[in-house]
Design a protein around this motif. Structure first.
Motif, PDB file in Angstrom:
ATOM      1  N   VAL A   1       0.791  -1.282   0.043  1.00 15.92           N
ATOM      2  CA  VAL A   1      -0.064  -0.203   0.029  1.00 15.92           C
ATOM      3  C   VAL A   1       0.848   1.336  -0.163  1.00 15.92           C
ATOM      4  CG1 VAL A   1      -1.986  -1.089   1.216  1.00 15.92           C
ATOM      5  CG2 VAL A   1      -0.120   0.138   2.459  1.00 15.92           C
ATOM      6  N   TYR A   2       2.188   1.037   0.169  1.00 20.24           N
ATOM      7  CA  TYR A   2       2.810   2.424   0.246  1.00 20.24           C
ATOM      8  C   TYR A   2       4.121   2.549  -0.713  1.00 20.24           C
ATOM      9  CZ  TYR A   2       6.238  -0.971   2.220  1.00 20.24           C
ATOM     10  OH  TYR A   2       6.897  -1.891   2.657  1.00 20.24           O
ATOM     11  N   ASP A   3       4.322   1.366  -1.289  1.00 26.67           N
ATOM     12  CA  ASP A   3       5.483   1.525  -2.450  1.00 26.67           C
ATOM     13  C   ASP A   3       5.104   1.955  -3.539  1.00 26.67           C
ATOM     14  OD1 ASP A   3       7.914   1.186  -3.343  1.00 26.67           O
ATOM     15  OD2 ASP A   3       7.941  -1.169  -3.095  1.00 26.67           O
TER      16      ASP A   3
ATOM     17  N   ILE B   1       6.579   8.849   2.748  1.00 26.43           N
ATOM     18  CA  ILE B   1       7.814   9.887   2.611  1.00 26.43           C
ATOM     19  C   ILE B   1       8.977   9.079   2.692  1.00 26.43           C
ATOM     20  CG2 ILE B   1       8.843  11.803   3.791  1.00 26.43           C
ATOM     21  CD1 ILE B   1       6.029  12.566   4.653  1.00 26.43           C
ATOM     22  N   LEU B   2       9.152   8.355   3.798  1.00 26.27           N
ATOM     23  CA  LEU B   2      10.488   7.511   4.236  1.00 26.27           C
ATOM     24  C   LEU B   2      10.880   6.530   2.813  1.00 26.27           C
ATOM     25  CD1 LEU B   2      10.054   6.503   8.142  1.00 26.27           C
ATOM     26  CD2 LEU B   2      11.719   8.143   6.868  1.00 26.27           C
ATOM     27  N   VAL B   3       9.853   6.095   2.219  1.00 31.38           N
ATOM     28  CA  VAL B   3      10.272   4.931   1.266  1.00 31.38           C
ATOM     29  C   VAL B   3      11.082   5.767   0.075  1.00 31.38           C
ATOM     30  CG1 VAL B   3       8.179   4.858  -0.163  1.00 31.38           C
ATOM     31  CG2 VAL B   3       9.274   2.679   0.359  1.00 31.38           C
TER      32      VAL B   3
ATOM     33  N   ASP C   1      13.086   1.714   2.964  1.00 29.09           N
ATOM     34  CA  ASP C   1      12.303   0.831   2.003  1.00 29.09           C
ATOM     35  C   ASP C   1      12.363  -0.587   2.808  1.00 29.09           C
ATOM     36  OD1 ASP C   1      14.253   0.820   0.762  1.00 29.09           O
ATOM     37  OD2 ASP C   1      13.103   0.047  -1.318  1.00 29.09           O
ATOM     38  N   VAL C   2      13.744  -0.997   3.062  1.00 29.48           N
ATOM     39  CA  VAL C   2      13.992  -2.438   3.510  1.00 29.48           C
ATOM     40  C   VAL C   2      13.506  -2.458   4.856  1.00 29.48           C
ATOM     41  CG1 VAL C   2      15.826  -4.264   3.899  1.00 29.48           C
ATOM     42  CG2 VAL C   2      15.821  -2.791   1.843  1.00 29.48           C
TER      43      VAL C   2
ATOM     44  N   GLU D   1      10.950  -4.987   6.285  1.00 29.05           N
ATOM     45  CA  GLU D   1      11.322  -5.760   7.454  1.00 29.05           C
ATOM     46  C   GLU D   1      10.490  -5.875   8.712  1.00 29.05           C
ATOM     47  OE1 GLU D   1      13.953  -7.739   7.192  1.00 29.05           O
ATOM     48  OE2 GLU D   1      14.318  -8.457   9.256  1.00 29.05           O
ATOM     49  N   GLY D   2       9.805  -4.589   8.965  1.00 31.18           N
ATOM     50  CA  GLY D   2       8.965  -4.271  10.209  1.00 31.18           C
ATOM     51  C   GLY D   2       7.590  -5.397   9.790  1.00 31.18           C
TER      52      GLY D   2
END
Lengths: 671, 67
Positions: free
Chosen positions: A65-67, A189-191, A203-204, A208-209
Motif C-alpha cells: 500500500v505504500y510502495d 515519505i521515508l520509502v 524501504d527495506v 522488515e517491520g
C-alpha cells in the motif's frame, strides 16, 4: 432525514478470490479466473439497508500500500482505498502469513477492517486463532451473505498500527524525528528517502517491520501452516521441459476436436431446424427475400452457440483447474528474447475469448513498452468470433482434419504475434527485460455451478452483442443485393452489392478471390464492424445466389446422430460428413484460397470495439498502427499461403531462421 | 523469514531456487516468491535460468542470485 453512505472496499493480494467473493455477496457476474490479474478496474454495486446506503467496491489485487509500483491499476486502487469507510481484507486461507503482511499495511490507513478468509476449506488453523492474529472481526467466505458481511463491518474498529507493528530500531528513530502525521504518510515519505544513519535503506526496514510482525503474530497465535497441494506432482509433467509443450498441444487439440465435433454437430442441427422454419414462409417477392436473408443470418448466428458453449466450458475448466496459469511458465522462454515475460501470455489467453478484455488486461503488465508490445500482439489471438468462421471452413475443406487445422491456425496466430513483437522490439524496444515471477495457483476441481454461470453469461453476451449486428447487416446485405444505386429493385447481378463487390474483388486476387467470388470480399469488409458477421454475411450472400432448399427434418436428425456417434472417432482424424452448405463453399473456394482466406481473417484488422479500447489504452497513433500492421501482415501471409508449396518452403526457412535467431538471443541473455 | 534473512541466505548460498527457500524457511512457495520479488524489484537480485539446452523454462531450473 439525511441518508448515510458507507463505502466498503475489498482489498487483497492478487488471485485470493476478491471478485469471486464480490460476486457471491452482491449477485454480480464479473469475470473471475484462477490466476492473478483478472480484475483490472474497480467494480462497484450499491445496496440500501434502512437509512444507510452501502457501496461495495471490488479492486484489482495489490502487493503493497505504500510502495510506488509501475502498474497502472495500482494507482487506481490506492485512490479508492483512501476514500474507504471499511476495508474487507480478503485473505487466502492457504497463504495466511503472506496475506497478513498486507493486512498489517492496511492498518496504517487507520480505517476499520474486516478479514474475510477465502479457500477456507484448505485452512489448517481455526477461526478464533486467525481472528486474534489479524486483530479484526473475521468471517469465512464460503458461508457469508451480504447482510452478515454488513454486520461484521458494523463491528469493525480502526486499530492503531503503532500498537501492533514492531518496527526496526532505525525506523523507530526516523518516525520520532518526523512531524506528527499518519503512519502511512510517514511511510510514503521515508520509502523515497535514503537512510544516512544506518546501513539499510528505509524501504527495506519498512518491509522488515511488516514481515517480522507477521511472523511473530503467526507464531504467537499458532497459525503457522505449510500448505500441501495433493496435485503438486502434476507439475512434474505439465511443466516438464520436454513433455510440457506436447502435453499443451494435445490439450489444445482435444479442445478443438470437441468444439468442432460436438459443438459443430449440434450447431448445424439447430441451424438446419431454423432454416426449415424459415423455408415454410410463403411468398415470392421482396419481403419474402428479406425474411429469408435475415432468417438465414440469424440461423447461422444461433448455430454458433453450441460451438461456443463447448469451447467456453473446456476453457473455463482449464482456467479454474489452474492449468492455464502453468502455460504462462511454458511460454516464458519464448517471450524472453522479445523483452517480455510469461506474464504477457495472460492477456493473450484472454484474447482467445475476446480481444477487448484482453487489451484491458495489459494493465497488469509492468513497463510502458512491455505493455504496448503485449497490446500489439493481441489482435493476432484468434477470438471466439473467428472460431465460428474457421469451424465452417475447416469442416468444408479439411474433413476429418478440421480440429488440427484450427489448432494450427491458433498456433500460427501466436507465432505471428511473437515474431512481429520481436521485429518491433528490435526497432523500437528500449532494451529493458522483465522477468517472470508468478505465484502459481493451486490445482483445484472446477466449481461447476460457477462454470455454468460463467458460460451462460458469455453466451448471453455473445447473443446480445451479435444478434443486433446480424439482423442489421443481413437486412442491409439483402436490400443492397436487390436494389441498384438509384434504389430501384433490379435483377441481383445489377444490384449495388454485386457491382461494388465485383469492383473491389480485383484487389483481393492475391489470395485467389476474383469477381466470381465477390461475396467473400463483401463479407471480409463487414468484419471490420464485428468478426461474427463475416460468416453470416457470407451465408446470406451464397444462399441467396444458390437458392438452396433446406434439408428435411429426418435428414437433419440422421446427420446429427451420425456425427455424434462418430464424434469420438473424429478426434483420431477419421472422416466426417459434408452438408449442402459446405458443398456451396467448396464451389466458390479452392483448398488453397480457403486456407489463405482463413489466414487473412486470422490476422487482418481488428474489429471496431478492439480498436476503440486500444485507442483508449495506448492512443490514436498506436491504434492506427495496429490497424495497418495487422492488415499488412494478413496480406503478406495470405499471399504466401496462396502461393503454394515453394512459398511454404520459403516460409519454413524463414521460420527456422527466426527460431535460430531467437535461440541465439535467448542464449546471450542467459549467459 | 523477513527480507533481511532472505538476503543473508541468498548471499550465503549463491544460486537459490524458490523451492530451496521454502524448504529452508519452512514457508510455502508463494511466500518465498513474494520475498524474492521484493529484492528482484529493487535490482539487488537477478533471475537466472541455469538450463540452456531448451527454449522452455521450467520453474525448477529458475534460480535467483544476489548481485
Amino acid at each position: 432525514m439525511r441518508l448515510q453512505k458507507v463505502k466498503i472496499v475489498l482489498v487483497g493480494m492478487p488471485n485470493v478470490g476478491k471478485t469471486t467473493f464480490f460476486n457471491q455477496i452482491t449477485g454480480a457476474h464479473f469475470k473471475v479466473g484462477n490466476w492473478s490479474g483478472v480484475t483490472v478496474k474497480e467494480n462497484s454495486m450499491c445496496f440500501s439497508r434502512g437509512e444507510v446506503t452501502y457501496e461495495v467496491v471490488d479492486l484489482p489485487g495489490i502487493l503493497s500500500v505504500y510502495d510506488d509500483l509501475d502498474q497502472v491499476d495500482y494507482a487506481v486502487c490506492r485512490d479508492t482505498m483512501a476514500g474507504a469507510d471499511v476495508f474487507l481484507n480478503i485473505v487466502d486461507g492457504r497463504h495466511v502469513q503472506r496475506d497478513l503482511v498486507l493486512s498489517l499495511q492496511l492498518l496504517c490507513y487507520q480505517i476499520p477492517q474486516v478479514t474475510i478468509v477465502t479457500h477456507d476449506e484448505h485452512m489448517a488453523t481455526d477461526h478464533q486463532r486467525l481472528a486474534s492474529a489479524f486483530s479484526t472481526p473475521l468471517g469465512l467466505a464460503s458461508s457469508l451473505t451480504l447482510d452478515q458481511v454488513l454486520s461484521l463491518c458494523n463491528q469493525a474498529k480502526a486499530i492503531n498500527p503503532e500498537s501492533l507493528i514492531e518496527w526496526p530500531v532505525g525506523l523507530q528513530v526516523a518516525f520520532e524525528a518526523m512531524p506528527d502525521s499518519g503512519v502511512l504518510d510517514k511511510l510514503k515519505i521515508l520509502v523515497k528517502q535514503e537512510n544516512e544513519q544506518v546501513q539499510e535503506s528505509y524501504d527495506v526496514l519498512i518491509a522488515e517491520g511488516f514481515y517480522h510482525t507477521a511472523a511473530l503474530l503467526i507464531d504467537r497465535h499458532g497459525c503457522r501452516q505449510v500448505c500441501q497441494d495433493p496435485f503438486k506432482y502434476l507439475d512434474d509433467y505439465v511443466l516438464h521441459p520436454i513433455w510440457g509443450v506436447p502435453i499443451f498441444l494435445v490439450v489444445m487439440y482435444v479442445m478443438f476436436s470437441c468444439t468442432i465435433g460436438l459443438g459443430g454437430a449440434l450447431g448445424e442441427f439447430i441451424s438446419g431446424i431454423m432454416q426449415l422454419g424459415i423455408a415454410s414462409f410463403p411468398g415470392n417477392g421482396f419481403m419474402s427475400a428479406l425474411i429469408s436473408a435475415v432468417g438465414s443470418g440469424v440461423a447461422t448466428g444461433v448455430g454458433f452457440v453450441p460451438i461456443l458453449v463447448v469451447m467456453y466450458v473446456i476453457l473455463g475448466f482449464l482456467e479454474q483447474s489452474g492449468y492455464l496459469a502453468r502455460v504462462v511458465i511454458l511460454v516464458d522462454g519464448l517471450m524472453r528474447p522479445i523483452g517480455l515475460s510469461g506474464h504477457a501470455f495472460i492477456p493473450m489467453i484472454l484474447g482467445f475469448g475476446c480481444n477487448v478484455p484482453a487489451v484491458l488486461a495489459t494493465r497488469t503488465i509492468s513497463g510502458d513498452w512491455q505493455r504496448l508490445l503485449t497490446g500489439i500482439m493481441l489482435p493476432f489471438m484468434s477470438c471466439s468470433a473467428r472460431l465460428s468462421i474457421f469451424a465452417i471452413f475447416a469442416a468444408a475443406f479439411f474433413p476429418g482434419y478440421g480440429a488440427l487445422v484450427i489448432m494450427l491456425l491458433y498456433l500460427f496466430g501466436v507465432f505471428v504475434a511473437i515474431a512481429s513483437a520481436y521485429v518491433l522490439n528490435a526497432f523500437f524496444g528500449d532494451g529493458s527485460q522483465s522477468c517472470l515471477s508468478i505465484s502459481l495457483p493451486k490445482y483445484q476441481y472446477p466449481n461447476w455451478p460457477q462454470l455454468k454461470k460463467s458460460v451462460c453469461l458469455k453466451v448471453k453476451g455473445f447473443m446480445k452483442r451479435t444478434m443486433g449486428y446480424i439482423v442489421f447487416f443481413s437486412t442491409l446485405v439483402a436490400i443492397l443485393g436487390m436494389v441498384d444505386f438509384s434504389l430501384q429493385v433490379v435483377e441481383p447481378q445489377f444490384s449495388v452489392m454485386t457491382t461494388t463487390g465485383k469492383a473491389l474483388s480485383h484487389g483481393f486476387a492475391f489470395m485467389g478471390l476474383g469477381p466470381e467470388n465477390w461475396q467473400a470480399v463483401a463479407a471480409l469488409l463487414s468484419g471490420l464492424v464485428a468478426k461474427e458477421i463475416v460468416i453470416t454475411t457470407l451465408n446470406t450472400l451464397y444462399q441467396g445466389a444458390e437458392a438452396l432448399s433446406p434439408a428435411g427434418f429426418d435428414v437433419l436428425c440422421y446427420e446429427l446422430f451420425n456425427r455424434l456417434l462418430h464424434f469420438p472417432l473424429q478426434v483420431f482424424l477419421l472422416d466426417s460428413m459434408g452438408s449442402d452448405v459446405q458443398q456451396i463453399y467448396q464451389s466458390y473456394f479452392s483448398v488453397q484460397s480457403a486456407l489463405a482466406y482463413m489466414v487473412f481473417i486470422l490476422l487482418y484488422f481488428p474489429c471496431v470495439s478492439t480498436l476503440l479500447v486500444f485507442k483508449q489504452e495506448f492512443g490514436t497513433a498506436w491504434s492506427l498502427f495496429v490497424f495497418g500492421w495487422s492488415t499488412l501482415l494478413a496480406v503478406g501471409c495470405a499471399m504466401i499461403v496462396y502461393g503454394g508449396f515453394l512459398w511454404i518452403l520459403g516460409v519454413g526457412v524463414v521460420i527456422l531462421w527466426c527460431v535460430l535467431r531467437l535461440r541465439r538471443r535467448y542464449d546471450s541473455i542467459v549467459c | 523469514m523477513t527480507p533481511l534473512s532472505v538476503r543473508a541466505y541468498l548471499i550465503k548460498k549463491g544460486d537459490v531456487s524458490i523451492r530451496m527457500l521454502s524448504e529452508h524457511f519452512q514457508i510455502d512457495m508463494v511466500m518465498s516468491q513474494l520475498l524474492i520479488q521484493f529484492w528482484v524489484k529493487k535490482g539487488r537480485c537477478v533471475q537466472k535460468v541455469l538450463c540452456g539446452d531448451c527454449q522452455v523454462t521450467c520453474p525448477s531450473q529458475v534460480y535467483y542470485r544476489w548481485i
